[in-house]
Write a protein that holds these residues in place. Structure first.
Motif, mmCIF file in Angstrom:
data_model
loop_
_atom_site.group_PDB
_atom_site.id
_atom_site.type_symbol
_atom_site.label_atom_id
_atom_site.label_comp_id
_atom_site.label_asym_id
_atom_site.label_seq_id
_atom_site.Cartn_x
_atom_site.Cartn_y
_atom_site.Cartn_z
ATOM 1 N N MET A 141 0.835 -1.208 0.000
ATOM 2 C CA MET A 141 0.000 0.000 0.000
ATOM 3 C C MET A 141 0.873 1.263 0.000
ATOM 4 S SD MET A 141 -2.708 1.013 2.967
ATOM 5 C CE MET A 141 -1.536 1.494 4.216
ATOM 6 N N ILE A 142 1.919 1.245 0.818
ATOM 7 C CA ILE A 142 2.777 2.438 0.936
ATOM 8 C C ILE A 142 3.516 2.702 -0.389
ATOM 9 C CG2 ILE A 142 4.872 3.311 2.093
ATOM 10 C CD1 ILE A 142 3.607 1.934 4.657
ATOM 11 N N GLU A 143 3.902 1.620 -1.029
ATOM 12 C CA GLU A 143 4.615 1.765 -2.298
ATOM 13 C C GLU A 143 3.664 2.218 -3.403
ATOM 14 O OE1 GLU A 143 7.231 -1.599 -2.584
ATOM 15 O OE2 GLU A 143 7.446 -1.224 -4.742
ATOM 16 N N GLN A 144 2.536 1.493 -3.537
ATOM 17 C CA GLN A 144 1.666 1.738 -4.693
ATOM 18 C C GLN A 144 0.725 2.924 -4.497
ATOM 19 O OE1 GLN A 144 -0.260 -2.046 -5.337
ATOM 20 N NE2 GLN A 144 1.601 -2.981 -6.137
ATOM 21 N N LYS A 145 0.228 3.115 -3.291
ATOM 22 C CA LYS A 145 -0.818 4.125 -3.088
ATOM 23 C C LYS A 145 -0.249 5.433 -2.551
ATOM 24 C CE LYS A 145 -5.020 5.329 -3.129
ATOM 25 N NZ LYS A 145 -5.654 5.726 -4.342
ATOM 26 N N PHE A 146 0.781 5.326 -1.705
ATOM 27 C CA PHE A 146 1.365 6.554 -1.150
ATOM 28 C C PHE A 146 2.581 7.003 -1.976
ATOM 29 C CE2 PHE A 146 -0.629 7.166 3.112
ATOM 30 C CZ PHE A 146 -1.409 6.021 3.138
ATOM 31 N N GLY A 147 3.055 6.125 -2.858
ATOM 32 C CA GLY A 147 4.209 6.464 -3.700
ATOM 33 C C GLY A 147 5.486 6.659 -2.885
ATOM 34 N N LEU A 148 5.607 5.925 -1.766
ATOM 35 C CA LEU A 148 6.778 6.074 -0.894
ATOM 36 C C LEU A 148 7.476 4.720 -0.733
ATOM 37 C CD1 LEU A 148 5.111 8.275 1.891
ATOM 38 C CD2 LEU A 148 6.802 9.069 0.228
ATOM 39 N N ASP A 149 8.739 4.785 -0.317
ATOM 40 C CA ASP A 149 9.487 3.553 -0.058
ATOM 41 C C ASP A 149 9.119 3.055 1.352
ATOM 42 O OD1 ASP A 149 11.321 1.621 0.604
ATOM 43 O OD2 ASP A 149 13.054 2.696 -0.209
ATOM 44 N N PRO A 150 8.566 1.838 1.471
ATOM 45 C CA PRO A 150 8.142 1.340 2.800
ATOM 46 C C PRO A 150 9.265 1.369 3.837
ATOM 47 C CG PRO A 150 7.518 -0.206 1.067
ATOM 48 C CD PRO A 150 8.311 0.868 0.402
ATOM 49 N N ASP A 151 10.519 1.234 3.371
ATOM 50 C CA ASP A 151 11.634 1.236 4.322
ATOM 51 C C ASP A 151 11.967 2.631 4.836
ATOM 52 O OD1 ASP A 151 12.021 -1.520 4.331
ATOM 53 O OD2 ASP A 151 13.122 -1.419 2.441
ATOM 54 N N ASP A 152 11.379 3.673 4.222
ATOM 55 C CA ASP A 152 11.625 5.052 4.682
ATOM 56 C C ASP A 152 10.620 5.485 5.756
ATOM 57 O OD1 ASP A 152 13.728 5.364 3.042
ATOM 58 O OD2 ASP A 152 12.657 6.485 1.469
ATOM 59 N N ILE A 153 9.605 4.639 6.010
ATOM 60 C CA ILE A 153 8.542 5.053 6.946
ATOM 61 C C ILE A 153 9.000 4.818 8.385
ATOM 62 C CG2 ILE A 153 6.094 4.705 7.595
ATOM 63 C CD1 ILE A 153 6.611 5.823 4.700
ATOM 64 N N VAL A 154 8.835 5.847 9.216
ATOM 65 C CA VAL A 154 9.219 5.677 10.621
ATOM 66 C C VAL A 154 7.992 5.652 11.535
ATOM 67 C CG1 VAL A 154 11.557 6.611 10.495
ATOM 68 C CG2 VAL A 154 9.650 8.200 10.817
ATOM 69 N N LYS A 155 6.828 6.099 11.016
ATOM 70 C CA LYS A 155 5.633 6.090 11.860
ATOM 71 C C LYS A 155 4.402 5.981 10.974
ATOM 72 C CE LYS A 155 3.682 7.855 16.027
ATOM 73 N NZ LYS A 155 3.084 6.557 16.326
ATOM 74 N N GLU A 156 3.428 5.215 11.444
ATOM 75 C CA GLU A 156 2.138 5.170 10.745
ATOM 76 C C GLU A 156 1.035 5.393 11.771
ATOM 77 O OE1 GLU A 156 0.547 2.270 11.967
ATOM 78 O OE2 GLU A 156 2.453 1.755 12.895
ATOM 79 N N GLU A 157 -0.033 6.064 11.356
ATOM 80 C CA GLU A 157 -1.139 6.349 12.267
ATOM 81 C C GLU A 157 -2.453 6.141 11.540
ATOM 82 O OE1 GLU A 157 1.077 10.099 14.524
ATOM 83 O OE2 GLU A 157 -0.569 10.463 13.137
ATOM 84 N N ILE A 158 -3.467 5.721 12.294
ATOM 85 C CA ILE A 158 -4.813 5.671 11.724
ATOM 86 C C ILE A 158 -5.662 6.570 12.618
ATOM 87 C CG2 ILE A 158 -6.802 4.233 11.137
ATOM 88 C CD1 ILE A 158 -4.898 1.878 10.760
ATOM 89 N N ASP A 159 -6.125 7.686 12.070
ATOM 90 C CA ASP A 159 -6.887 8.634 12.886
ATOM 91 C C ASP A 159 -7.837 9.427 12.000
ATOM 92 O OD1 ASP A 159 -7.626 9.858 15.228
ATOM 93 O OD2 ASP A 159 -6.080 11.403 15.147
ATOM 94 N N LYS A 160 -8.989 9.767 12.566
ATOM 95 C CA LYS A 160 -10.000 10.581 11.878
ATOM 96 C C LYS A 160 -10.278 10.073 10.454
ATOM 97 C CE LYS A 160 -9.153 14.745 14.601
ATOM 98 N NZ LYS A 160 -7.882 14.490 15.267
ATOM 99 N N GLY A 161 -10.403 8.762 10.314
ATOM 100 C CA GLY A 161 -10.761 8.171 9.017
ATOM 101 C C GLY A 161 -9.639 8.203 8.000
ATOM 102 N N GLU A 162 -8.421 8.538 8.441
ATOM 103 C CA GLU A 162 -7.313 8.595 7.483
ATOM 104 C C GLU A 162 -6.140 7.740 7.948
ATOM 105 O OE1 GLU A 162 -6.199 12.690 6.909
ATOM 106 O OE2 GLU A 162 -7.613 12.827 5.232
ATOM 107 N N CYS A 163 -5.406 7.219 6.991
ATOM 108 C CA CYS A 163 -4.164 6.516 7.299
ATOM 109 C C CYS A 163 -3.031 7.480 6.948
ATOM 110 C CB CYS A 163 -4.093 5.240 6.467
ATOM 111 S SG CYS A 163 -2.611 4.300 6.791
ATOM 112 N N THR A 164 -2.179 7.772 7.925
ATOM 113 C CA THR A 164 -1.091 8.724 7.710
ATOM 114 C C THR A 164 0.241 8.024 7.901
ATOM 115 O OG1 THR A 164 -2.484 10.481 8.581
ATOM 116 C CG2 THR A 164 -0.121 10.938 8.537
ATOM 117 N N VAL A 165 1.175 8.299 7.001
ATOM 118 C CA VAL A 165 2.528 7.761 7.192
ATOM 119 C C VAL A 165 3.517 8.921 7.229
ATOM 120 C CG1 VAL A 165 2.071 5.513 6.139
ATOM 121 C CG2 VAL A 165 2.885 7.374 4.702
ATOM 122 N N ILE A 166 4.577 8.740 8.017
ATOM 123 C CA ILE A 166 5.598 9.772 8.167
ATOM 124 C C ILE A 166 6.951 9.163 7.781
ATOM 125 C CG2 ILE A 166 6.662 11.426 9.785
ATOM 126 C CD1 ILE A 166 4.062 11.032 11.505
#
Ligand code: FAD
Ligand code: SF4
Ligand code: SF4
Ligand code: SF4
Ligand code: SF4
Length: 415
Positions: A141-166
């Motif tokens: 999902m992070i690769e295809q939908k967020f267009g980010l490298d999964p290994d670069d993610i340091v935090k993920e959150e699910i809040d207010k109906g949204e999935c956020t990655v940092i």
């Protein structure tokens, strides 16, 4: 004094714990207090493994190690109660505190009513749960939908109906959960159907829903669900390990309305997913076709909290012909008949299936039909299941005399 039924904002008194905690660090502070005060002998928590896509169970006896477990792992799809049964002797001789999502809480109850876990020795620290994401699906999902490298993610959150990655560079990216799920990404399908968002079966139900603006990240919203939970908070407050205040009434309303909309979404997803299975014969044929990929790896049995028989019927040659792959359909039918009334929709039999067979979906659909027929809802209280032969005096005596724990032993000693 805190009492059962209270709705509180609780914070870790220790600044480092508050900072490290997902919400207000209250869970970590309570676990640490439980160890320091000798309230429990050990804590069973979940901590980050190799990366944030891997969660590991951790048995902790040193209070200083609790800080390592702070924070929420949304790719943490572990189910811990069977570990308590298997590796901690069902908490028979030791007092433990354990963090539990809704599915964990239901599994605790199903194992406790079958005498496999001693709840008297367990402090159940519940975590509200909007859902978890399978590690492989999360990376995709992070690769295809967020267009980010999964290994670069340091935090993920699910809040207010949204999935956020940092990312490690501080970039934030959010996508609506609805959008993700419509496109086949996001929470596990069993989580989409799950209706235990606030685990009130536990002693405490802890979360971030209902934390008002300005308090976010500083407090944990805790619903006190038992006297035991109230005692734990009172003890910790007495030792200045946590501070607590009544939750803001506006926050209480917000939490109520989020829970309601989450439950409505679960109903919607359940109807959609069950409808896609078809009805009657069509459903059976669909299930038979899908399970024909089975390689009999036994992971569905090994990880199901309801499957714990010493002698599993699926290994009896007069029932399931040995050495045949895929196994005959009776292999699956045995599990459906033994488990269906008590399936808690934890998703383990699907998550860990070597062939990605959606076992939990079939099992949950059967369970819901049985619930409609017999009124038994698994995991919500300590009522016994429909097939509770174990409650018959003769069966109870046999179990006690032989030390056997196969409760549905309708075949006796026959091989
Ligand atoms: P901390 O002090 O940070 O302690 C967190 C504890 O959680 C640790 O002891 C750790 O062992 C345990 N833990 C972490 N991950 C897992 C896991 N996967 N399974 C079991 N235990 C785990 N709250 C909401 O109000 N709404 C939500 O939608 C929501 N969804 C969640 C989804 C998941 C998968 C998880 C794990 C938690 C979720 N929570 C949700 C709870 C919330 O994220 C915090 O855990 C809670 O607010 C407690 O915060 P804290 O700072 O007191 O906890
Ligand atoms: Fe959370 Fe329910 Fe999924 Fe368990 S099944 S991880 S409680 S949403
Ligand atoms: Fe969980 Fe599957 Fe067992 Fe149901 S059948 S309780 S979903 S492992
Ligand atoms: Fe599960 Fe039935 Fe095997 Fe027991 S006999 S472990 S209930 S499939
Ligand atoms: Fe078959 Fe999957 Fe169960 Fe393994 S986990 S035995 S492949 S259904």
């Amino acid at each position: 004094m805190v009492a059962k039924g209270d709705l509180l904002y609780v914070s870790a008194a220790d600044a480092a714990m508050l900072e490290k905690g997902e919400s207000g660090g209250a869970v970590s502070a309570l676990l640490k207090y439980a160890l320091e005060s000798g309230t429990v002998d050990a804590v069973l928590a979940v901590k980050k493994g190799y990366d944030l896509y891997e969660s590991r169970p951790a048995v902790i006896t040193d209070p200083e190690e609790i800080a390592e477990t702070a924070g929420s792992l949304h790719c943490g799809t572990l189910l811990v109660p069977k570990l308590i049964k298997k590796f901690l002797d069902g908490a028979r001789n030791k007092k433990i505190a354990v963090t539990l999502k809704g599915c964990d809480a239901k599994a605790m109850y199903e194992l406790a009513k079958r005498n496999q876990i001693n709840l008297d020795n367990v402090y159940m620290i519940g975590l509200n749960c909007g859902g978890s994401i399978s590690p492989v699906a999360a990376r995709k999902m992070i690769e295809q939908k967020f267009g980010l490298d999964p290994d670069d993610i340091v935090k993920e959150e699910i809040d207010k109906g949204e999935c956020t990655v940092i990312t490690k560079d501080g970039e934030h990216k959010s996508v609506k959960i609805d959008e993700l799920e419509e496109e086949g990404y996001g929470r596990r399908t069993n989580c989409q159907r799950c209706k235990t968002k606030i685990p009130r079966q536990c002693d405490l139900a802890c979360g971030n829903w209902g934390v008002v603006e300005g308090k976010s990240g500083k407090v944990t919203f805790i619903e006190v669900c038992s006297e035991k939970g109230a005692e734990l908070i009172n003890g910790a407050a007495g030792k200045k390990a946590v501070t607590s205040e009544k939750a803001d009434p506006k926050g209480v309303e917000v939490r109520k309305s989020i829970e309601k909309s989450m439950l409505e979404l679960s109903d919607k997803r359940t109807s959609e997913q069950f409808a896609a299975l078809g009805e009657g014969r069509e459903r059976l044929e669909f299930i038979m076709a899908e399970t024909s990929r089975c390689i009999k790896c036994y992971q569905c049995i090994e990880n199901c909290p309801i499957c714990y028989c010493v002698e599993c019927s699926t290994k009896k040659p007069h029932l399931v012909t040995p050495g045949q792959l895929p196994p005959p359909f009776i292999f699956h039918l045995i599990r459906y008949t033994h488990i269906a009334d008590s399936c808690i929709n934890c998703g383990q039999c699907e998550e860990l299936c070597a062939m990605d067979i959606p076992n939990a979906l079939y099992m949950h659909s059967l369970q819901m039909e049985m619930q409609e027929m017999f009124g038994y809802e698994p995991g919500v209280n300590l009522d016994l299941p429909v097939l509770a032969l174990v409650e018959e005096p003769a069966e109870r005596k046999r179990l006690s005399d032989t030390g056997d724990d196969q409760i549905f032993n309708i075949f006796g000693d026959k091989e």
